[in-house]
Design an enzyme around this catalytic site. Structure first.
Site, PDB file in Angstrom:
ATOM      1  N   ASP A 168     -32.603  -9.343 -29.980  1.00 24.64           N
ATOM      2  CA  ASP A 168     -31.801  -9.795 -31.134  1.00 24.64           C
ATOM      3  C   ASP A 168     -32.468  -9.316 -32.419  1.00 24.64           C
ATOM      4  OD1 ASP A 168     -29.762 -11.087 -32.524  1.00 24.64           O
ATOM      5  OD2 ASP A 168     -30.753 -13.034 -32.504  1.00 24.64           O
ATOM      6  N   ASP A 185     -38.565 -14.698 -34.030  1.00 28.96           N
ATOM      7  CA  ASP A 185     -37.381 -15.205 -33.329  1.00 28.96           C
ATOM      8  C   ASP A 185     -37.179 -14.539 -31.958  1.00 28.96           C
ATOM      9  OD1 ASP A 185     -35.191 -16.724 -32.847  1.00 28.96           O
ATOM     10  OD2 ASP A 185     -33.884 -15.765 -34.332  1.00 28.96           O
TER      11      ASP A 185
END
Ligand SMILES: Nc1ncnc2c1ncn2[C@@H]1O[C@H](COP(=O)(O)OP(=O)(O)OP(=O)(O)O)[C@@H](O)[C@H]1O
Ligand SMILES: [Mg+2]
Length: 283
Positions: A168, A185
């Site tokens: 991502d 993240d």
């Protein structure tokens, strides 16, 4: 501020002294600035699955290791125990990836602790010591964009050499620290070797870097680092120091029917995941 309920057990355990403020509330987590002794750190509190967008679609969890077969069967069946196990696996995936990447020399926030669904890690800061901005919040000259793009391609290669694909990567999941970009993240990070979607994820991550930095340095738009990196990786010759050109010769051989069918299947899975996400009310 008064410690929010999800951080209280960490305060009681002495892992956190003071909760300073909420930094961000994202789709999957709420992030706080906290004090631990004389250090400022950040605490990422994962949201429960029901409050969260359904990012752990089939492709992300494929081949994720679970410790025992009872857990694996329960996860497959989707029982309550299974969902809890899946939830725990999802949350601990980020701290696992951070340790693995830090060991491989990738610049990620240093993880300190993972306790009760809360990840305590280094607060990434800018030159003034304030929480670092996301790439998305910064403007670059063409030269800066070119340099940061090159740095991040190097980081993607180092990650892949350590067997990890972010999954991502974008201007929203990279912070600009005083000394350069820091990737964050990672709960959806993918095991490069055991995942049929690894190639697509890597190409998407590298493509996102190209599109973002290409806004400031249009020369980057013609590069094909993703295809070049993947080809070297599958030939077993990719190393952090391997020189890259950004060019890639596409072979005009016979059509790879199995490959085409896999792309079709991937598009179908992605659409199913998107519908699921919409149904769960997330963006
Ligand atoms: N280690 C860190 N240092 C400084 N800021 C951080 C750190 N980790 C997260 N943040 C801030 O918190 C935000 C949300 O963190 P993260 O991306 O990990 O969670 P998320 O729930 O997936 O968020 P989103 O849905 O917005 O992607 C980041 O965009 C960043 O601004
Ligand atoms: Mg994020």
């Amino acid at each position: 501020m008064k410690a929010p309920p999800r951080l209280r057990s960490l305060v009681e355990e002495g892992l956190i002294d003071v909760v300073v403020r909420q930094l961000m509330s994202g789709k999957e987590a709420t992030v706080y600035v906290v004090r631990c002794g004389d250090e400022t750190r950040c605490a990422k509190v994962y949201k429960e699955a029901t409050d969260r967008s359904f990012r752990q679609a089939v492709d992300y969890t494929e081949n994720r290791k679970v410790k025992n077969t009872r857990q694996a069967r329960a996860m497959a069946k989707g029982t309550r125990f299974g969902r809890q196990a899946q939830e725990a696996a999802w949350q601990s995936a980020e701290v696992d990836a951070l340790h693995r990447l830090a060991a491989a020399g990738v610049r990620v926030p240093k993880p300190f602790n993972f306790h009760d669904g809360v990840l305590l890690m280094e607060l990434v800061v800018d030159a003034e010591g304030a929480a670092a901005p996301r790439l998305n919040d910064v403007d670059f000259t063409a030269e800066e964009a070119h340099a940061h793009h090159a740095t991040l391609i190097g980081e993607v290669v180092r990650m892949l050499c350590a067997g990890v694909i972010h999954g991502d990567l974008s201007e929203f999941n990279i912070l600009l620290a005083a000394e350069g970009p820091v990737i964050i993240d990672l709960p959806q990070a993918v095991d490069a070797a055991g995942n049929n979607h690894a190639q697509r994820m890597l190409l998407r991550d590298v493509g996102a870097l190209r599109e973002f930095f290409g806004r400031f340095d249009p020369d980057l738009l013609a590069t094909e680092f993703g295809a070049e990196i993947w080809a070297l990786y599958t030939r077993g010759v990719l190393q952090p120091a391997t020189p890259l050109t950004g060019r890639f010769e596409h072979a005009d051989g016979p059509v790879d029917v199995a490959g085409v069918l896999r792309v079709v299947g991937d598009a179908r899975d992605e659409e199913a995941a998107r519908l699921l996400r919409m149904r769960s009310g997330a963006t």
